[in-house]
Design a protein around this motif. Structure first.
Motif, short mmCIF file in Angstrom:
data_model
loop_
_atom_site.label_atom_id
_atom_site.label_comp_id
_atom_site.label_asym_id
_atom_site.label_seq_id
_atom_site.Cartn_x
_atom_site.Cartn_y
_atom_site.Cartn_z
N SER B 79 0.85 -1.18 0.00
CA SER B 79 0.00 0.00 0.00
C SER B 79 0.89 1.24 0.00
CB SER B 79 -0.90 -0.01 1.24
OG SER B 79 -1.68 1.16 1.31
N VAL B 80 1.01 1.87 -1.16
CA VAL B 80 1.93 3.00 -1.27
C VAL B 80 1.28 4.28 -0.75
CG1 VAL B 80 3.26 2.05 -3.17
CG2 VAL B 80 1.21 3.43 -3.66
N GLN B 81 2.14 5.20 -0.35
CA GLN B 81 1.71 6.51 0.13
C GLN B 81 2.29 7.60 -0.76
OE1 GLN B 81 -0.46 6.52 2.75
NE2 GLN B 81 -0.29 4.29 2.53
N VAL B 82 1.71 8.77 -0.67
CA VAL B 82 2.22 9.90 -1.46
C VAL B 82 3.69 10.14 -1.14
CG1 VAL B 82 2.02 12.36 -1.87
CG2 VAL B 82 -0.04 10.98 -1.68
N SER B 83 4.06 9.94 0.10
CA SER B 83 5.45 10.18 0.52
C SER B 83 6.44 9.17 -0.06
CB SER B 83 5.54 10.15 2.05
OG SER B 83 5.05 8.90 2.54
N ASP B 84 5.94 8.13 -0.69
CA ASP B 84 6.82 7.15 -1.35
C ASP B 84 7.27 7.62 -2.73
OD1 ASP B 84 4.82 4.45 -0.03
OD2 ASP B 84 6.69 5.32 0.77
N SER B 85 6.73 8.72 -3.18
CA SER B 85 7.11 9.25 -4.50
C SER B 85 8.60 9.56 -4.49
CB SER B 85 6.31 10.51 -4.81
OG SER B 85 4.93 10.23 -4.89
#
Lengths: 116, 116
Positions: B79-85
């Motif tokens: 489950s990716v998050q915006v902060s993983d960009s």
């Protein structure tokens, strides 16, 4: 993890001048340092490997007279881009490791060089 | 010689989506495998690593398993998050001695953008 400090983070210089980039290991002995160059939207290309007190080993195609590397102590290595030209503009990153402790390679923050 | 091939990006996902970034390698011997992450304007940070076949590296919800039979080290996150960009680099390092010991060979990098 261990800390590697690279300075400066950004530099703009005029064509024909030389620029020095420092790479310091703050809390470990960097027996070996690596200098990489990252082209826009591409991977990191290893430029050279330096061992403390020895001459750097350059990768094929890297001009050693243009990219001078000094690794005079166990905590400091410098990369000097001599007679810089616009095509030398790039992101330069150093990494350091302790061969005797068999550590991983720790990376500096990188230096964005722009030659105008 | 050693080489690393990553899936081409950019990869764009919505928040909470499943992420896979493929990485395959070619190397002699038994290399160590790494995933590095580069956030905008920063240097590389080690995300996870595996040093031998069937090892699983994990960190911050990311995982990758060293598959010698398929010479792969795919990066996954449930489950990716915006902060993983960021830009993600797969890399290998020879474990044996020799002139290339300690040097990292990088893949071309994969840009990940996560939207809210």
């Amino acid at each position: 993890g261990a800390v590697v400090s690279q300075h400066p983070s950004r530099v703009i210089c005029k064509s024909g001048t030389s620029v020095k980039i420092e790479c310091r290991s703050l809390d470990f002995q960097a027996t070996t340092m690596f200098w990489y160059r990252q082209f826009p939207k591409k991977s990191l290309m290893l430029m050279a490997t330096s061992n403390e007190g020895s001459k750097a080993t350059y990768e094929q195609g890297v001009e050693k007279d243009k990219f001078l590397i000094n690794h005079a102590s166990l905590t400091l290595s410098t990369l000097t881009v001599t007679s810089a030209h616009p095509e030398d503009s790039s992101f330069y990153i150093c990494s350091a490791r302790d061969e005797f402790q068999n550590t991983e390679a720790f990376f500096g923050q990188g230096t964005r060089l722009t030659v105008v | 010689g050693n080489s690393v091939t990553q899936m081409e990006g950019p990869v764009t996902l919505s928040e909470e989506a499943f992420l896979t970034i493929n990485c395959t390698y070619t190397a002699t011997g038994y290399p160590s495998l790494f995933w590095y992450v580069q956030y905008p304007g920063e240097g590389l940070q080690l995300l996870l690593k595996a040093t031998k076949a069937d090892d699983k590296g994990s960190n911050k919800g990311f995982e990758a398993t060293y598959r010698k039979e398929t010479t792969s080290f795919h990066l996954e996150k449930g489950s990716v998050q915006v902060s993983d960009s960021a830009v993600y680099f797969c890399a290998l390092m020879r474990n044996a001695g020799g002139t290339s010991y300690g040097k990292l060979t990088f893949g071309q990098g994969t840009i990940l953008t996560v939207h809210p």
